[in-house]
Design an enzyme around this catalytic site. Structure first.
Site, PDB file in Angstrom:
ATOM      1  N   SER A 133       0.717  -1.315   0.080  1.00 12.72           N
ATOM      2  CA  SER A 133       0.109   0.095  -0.061  1.00 12.72           C
ATOM      3  C   SER A 133       0.534   1.218  -0.408  1.00 12.72           C
ATOM      4  O   SER A 133       1.567   0.906   1.047  1.00 12.72           O
ATOM      5  CB  SER A 133      -1.037  -0.102   1.741  1.00 12.72           C
ATOM      6  OG  SER A 133      -1.855   1.071   1.028  1.00 12.72           O
ATOM      7  N   HIS A 149      -0.881  -1.022  -4.231  1.00 10.53           N
ATOM      8  CA  HIS A 149      -2.039  -0.769  -3.933  1.00 10.53           C
ATOM      9  C   HIS A 149      -2.125   0.336  -3.491  1.00 10.53           C
ATOM     10  O   HIS A 149      -1.535   1.003  -2.574  1.00 10.53           O
ATOM     11  CB  HIS A 149      -2.599  -1.479  -2.049  1.00 10.53           C
ATOM     12  CG  HIS A 149      -3.825  -1.450  -1.410  1.00 10.53           C
ATOM     13  ND1 HIS A 149      -4.889  -2.308  -2.719  1.00 10.53           N
ATOM     14  CD2 HIS A 149      -4.187  -0.594  -0.709  1.00 10.53           C
ATOM     15  CE1 HIS A 149      -6.020  -1.699  -1.577  1.00 10.53           C
ATOM     16  NE2 HIS A 149      -5.584  -0.901  -0.976  1.00 10.53           N
ATOM     17  N   ASP A 209      -4.313   4.426  -2.271  1.00  4.75           N
ATOM     18  CA  ASP A 209      -5.273   4.498  -1.914  1.00  4.75           C
ATOM     19  C   ASP A 209      -6.283   5.701  -2.165  1.00  4.75           C
ATOM     20  O   ASP A 209      -5.281   6.583  -2.018  1.00  4.75           O
ATOM     21  CB  ASP A 209      -5.275   4.231  -0.782  1.00  4.75           C
ATOM     22  CG  ASP A 209      -5.276   2.897   0.189  1.00  4.75           C
ATOM     23  OD1 ASP A 209      -5.566   2.474   0.292  1.00  4.75           O
ATOM     24  OD2 ASP A 209      -4.044   2.091   1.012  1.00  4.75           O
ATOM     25  N   MET A 213      -8.912   9.159  -1.048  1.00  6.29           N
ATOM     26  CA  MET A 213      -9.376   9.187   0.167  1.00  6.29           C
ATOM     27  C   MET A 213     -10.190  10.824  -0.503  1.00  6.29           C
ATOM     28  O   MET A 213      -9.001  11.910  -0.464  1.00  6.29           O
ATOM     29  CB  MET A 213      -8.604   8.881   1.236  1.00  6.29           C
ATOM     30  CG  MET A 213      -7.936   7.754   1.522  1.00  6.29           C
ATOM     31  SD  MET A 213      -7.284   7.838   2.866  1.00  6.29           S
ATOM     32  CE  MET A 213      -6.725   6.215   3.370  1.00  6.29           C
ATOM     33  N   HIS A 267      -7.507   1.712  -5.020  1.00  2.60           N
ATOM     34  CA  HIS A 267      -9.057   1.470  -3.610  1.00  2.60           C
ATOM     35  C   HIS A 267      -9.803   2.966  -4.148  1.00  2.60           C
ATOM     36  O   HIS A 267      -8.730   3.245  -2.689  1.00  2.60           O
ATOM     37  CB  HIS A 267      -8.808   0.775  -2.591  1.00  2.60           C
ATOM     38  CG  HIS A 267      -9.251   0.832  -1.040  1.00  2.60           C
ATOM     39  ND1 HIS A 267      -8.803   0.853  -0.201  1.00  2.60           N
ATOM     40  CD2 HIS A 267     -10.858   0.397  -0.919  1.00  2.60           C
ATOM     41  CE1 HIS A 267      -9.878   1.171   0.947  1.00  2.60           C
ATOM     42  NE2 HIS A 267     -11.178   0.972  -0.129  1.00  2.60           N
ATOM     43  N   MET A 279     -12.167   5.186  -1.821  1.00  2.00           N
ATOM     44  CA  MET A 279     -12.567   5.867  -0.310  1.00  2.00           C
ATOM     45  C   MET A 279     -13.838   7.125  -1.213  1.00  2.00           C
ATOM     46  O   MET A 279     -13.283   8.230  -0.103  1.00  2.00           O
ATOM     47  CB  MET A 279     -11.813   5.316   0.815  1.00  2.00           C
ATOM     48  CG  MET A 279     -11.304   3.850   1.354  1.00  2.00           C
ATOM     49  SD  MET A 279     -10.170   4.153   2.123  1.00  2.00           S
ATOM     50  CE  MET A 279      -8.820   3.899   0.552  1.00  2.00           C
ATOM     51  N   MET A 281     -12.286  -4.436   4.260  1.00  2.00           N
ATOM     52  CA  MET A 281     -11.853  -3.511   5.079  1.00  2.00           C
ATOM     53  C   MET A 281     -11.074  -4.230   6.496  1.00  2.00           C
ATOM     54  O   MET A 281     -12.374  -4.962   7.369  1.00  2.00           O
ATOM     55  CB  MET A 281     -11.908  -2.600   5.085  1.00  2.00           C
ATOM     56  CG  MET A 281     -12.020  -1.108   3.927  1.00  2.00           C
ATOM     57  SD  MET A 281     -10.973  -1.406   3.299  1.00  2.00           S
ATOM     58  CE  MET A 281      -9.505  -0.552   4.775  1.00  2.00           C
ATOM     59  N   ASP A 296      -6.968  -5.795   3.865  1.00  2.00           N
ATOM     60  CA  ASP A 296      -6.744  -4.674   3.925  1.00  2.00           C
ATOM     61  C   ASP A 296      -7.066  -3.993   5.341  1.00  2.00           C
ATOM     62  O   ASP A 296      -7.936  -3.603   5.629  1.00  2.00           O
ATOM     63  CB  ASP A 296      -7.497  -3.774   2.446  1.00  2.00           C
ATOM     64  CG  ASP A 296      -6.606  -1.978   3.043  1.00  2.00           C
ATOM     65  OD1 ASP A 296      -5.691  -2.164   3.444  1.00  2.00           O
ATOM     66  OD2 ASP A 296      -7.003  -1.098   1.862  1.00  2.00           O
TER      67      ASP A 296
HETATM   68  C1  DX5 Z   1      -6.574   2.154   5.369  1.00  3.61           C
HETATM   69  C2  DX5 Z   1      -6.199   1.671   3.296  1.00  3.61           C
HETATM   70  C3  DX5 Z   1      -5.371   1.018   3.214  1.00  3.61           C
HETATM   71  C4  DX5 Z   1      -3.597   1.407   4.673  1.00  3.61           C
HETATM   72  C5  DX5 Z   1      -3.558   0.667   5.423  1.00  3.61           C
HETATM   73  O1  DX5 Z   1      -8.185   2.620   4.536  1.00  3.61           O
HETATM   74  O2  DX5 Z   1      -6.866   1.477   2.322  1.00  3.61           O
HETATM   75  O3  DX5 Z   1      -4.904   0.552   2.200  1.00  3.61           O
HETATM   76  O4  DX5 Z   1      -3.082   1.715   3.685  1.00  3.61           O
HETATM   77  O5  DX5 Z   1      -2.301   0.343   5.752  1.00  3.61           O
HETATM   78  P1  DX5 Z   1      -1.612  -0.084   6.668  1.00  3.61           P
HETATM   79  O6  DX5 Z   1      -1.037  -1.514   6.275  1.00  3.61           O
HETATM   80  O7  DX5 Z   1      -0.729   0.360   7.729  1.00  3.61           O
HETATM   81  O8  DX5 Z   1      -2.952  -1.332   8.336  1.00  3.61           O
HETATM   82 ZN    ZN Z   2      -6.820   0.118   0.842  1.00  3.09          ZN
END
Ligand code: DX5
Ligand code: ZN
Length: 235
Positions: A21, A45, A47, A49, A79, A81, A150, A188
């Site tokens: 990630s 990966h 993310d 947001m 991914h 969000m 999640m 994740d």
């Molecule tokens: C959280 C993200 C994850 C995040 C996980 O909302 O979707 O992908 O990067 O991070 P770790 O592995 O540090 O928990």
């Molecule tokens: Zn993620």
């Protein structure tokens, strides 16, 4: 579904697919962070947001564009969000993600959005937050390539794993074995060498890790250790 079968075959070659990630990568040295994986990762990966669906802001389509240009062969697992999901899907599809995952909770029209992703030739994923029941996914499991569970509340890296979500993996793995559906089960949040063997034993195919990988001085070595934990448990 042809796409899903391809993804399932990809998984069959390995005990687990590991997705690094980029939320925990060095933002000022993104390429250096990725290169520190030494190609040991299966997926990158990414993310996204929006400060609305989740209480944090992260990256946007311009980073996906730059990643696709520099790493044309990499599997980039995006991914998002963001809410409403349908308002953001096109801008990411334009930049050629390998897979695009949206949240069930972030749209009133999940079927329509997934159809759009599939039509663009991209693997389609659906994600649920820790407070959402996996049974709600049943009507759409025949049209997704990935189900992303999640295991922390989405929004931040480095949080603690919520063990109750493991029941969802059991449910989905059972559902899949009884149906003709071919989705991969991805998890994740809060994952790393300490718990990867347990989640894979429960039925996870893809494990996402950010802090556990990029928070260490040798990210490539961490991924190798994660694989070895899974291999040790499965003998
Ligand atoms: C959280 C993200 C994850 C995040 C996980 O909302 O979707 O992908 O990067 O991070 P770790 O592995 O540090 O928990
Ligand atoms: Zn993620």
């Amino acid at each position: 579904m042809a796409g899903s079968l391809q993804l399932m075959n990809l998984k069959k070659e390995k005990d687990v697919l590991i997705a690094a990630s980029l939320l925990s990568a060095d933002v000022l040295n993104m390429a250096t962070s990725i290169d520190s994986l030494g190609g040991e990762e299966d997926w990158l990966h990414l993310d996204i947001m929006d400060g609305h669906f989740v209480p944090n802001l992260s990256y946007g389509p311009s980073l996906l564009k730059a990643l696709r240009k520099k790493y044309p062969e990499s599997f980039i697992d995006v991914h998002i969000m963001v809410e409403p999901a349908e308002d953001f899907v096109d801008m990411f599809l334009d930049e050629q993600p390998s897979a695009l995952t949206i949240h069930l909770e972030a749209t009133s029209h999940i079927h329509r959005v997934l159809q759009k992703i599939k039509k663009a030739g991209c693997f389609a994923g659906v994600s649920i937050s820790p407070g959402t029941s996996p049974e709600l996914l049943c009507p759409i499991l025949n049209m997704v390539d990935i189900v992303l569970i999640m295991s922390v509340n989405p929004g931040y890296g480095g949080q603690s794993f919520i063990p109750e979500v493991l029941e969802k993996v059991k449910f989905l793995a059972q559902y899949r074995s009884l149906s003709k559906d071919n989705f991969l089960i991805e998890m994740d949040g809060g994952l790393g060498p300490h718990n990867i063997a347990e989640v894979v034993a429960k039925g996870c195919d893809v494990v996402v890790a950010g802090n556990a990988i990029f928070g260490q001085s040798n990210p490539r070595e961490v991924i190798k250790i994660m694989r070895s934990k899974v291999a040790e448990r499965s003998v």
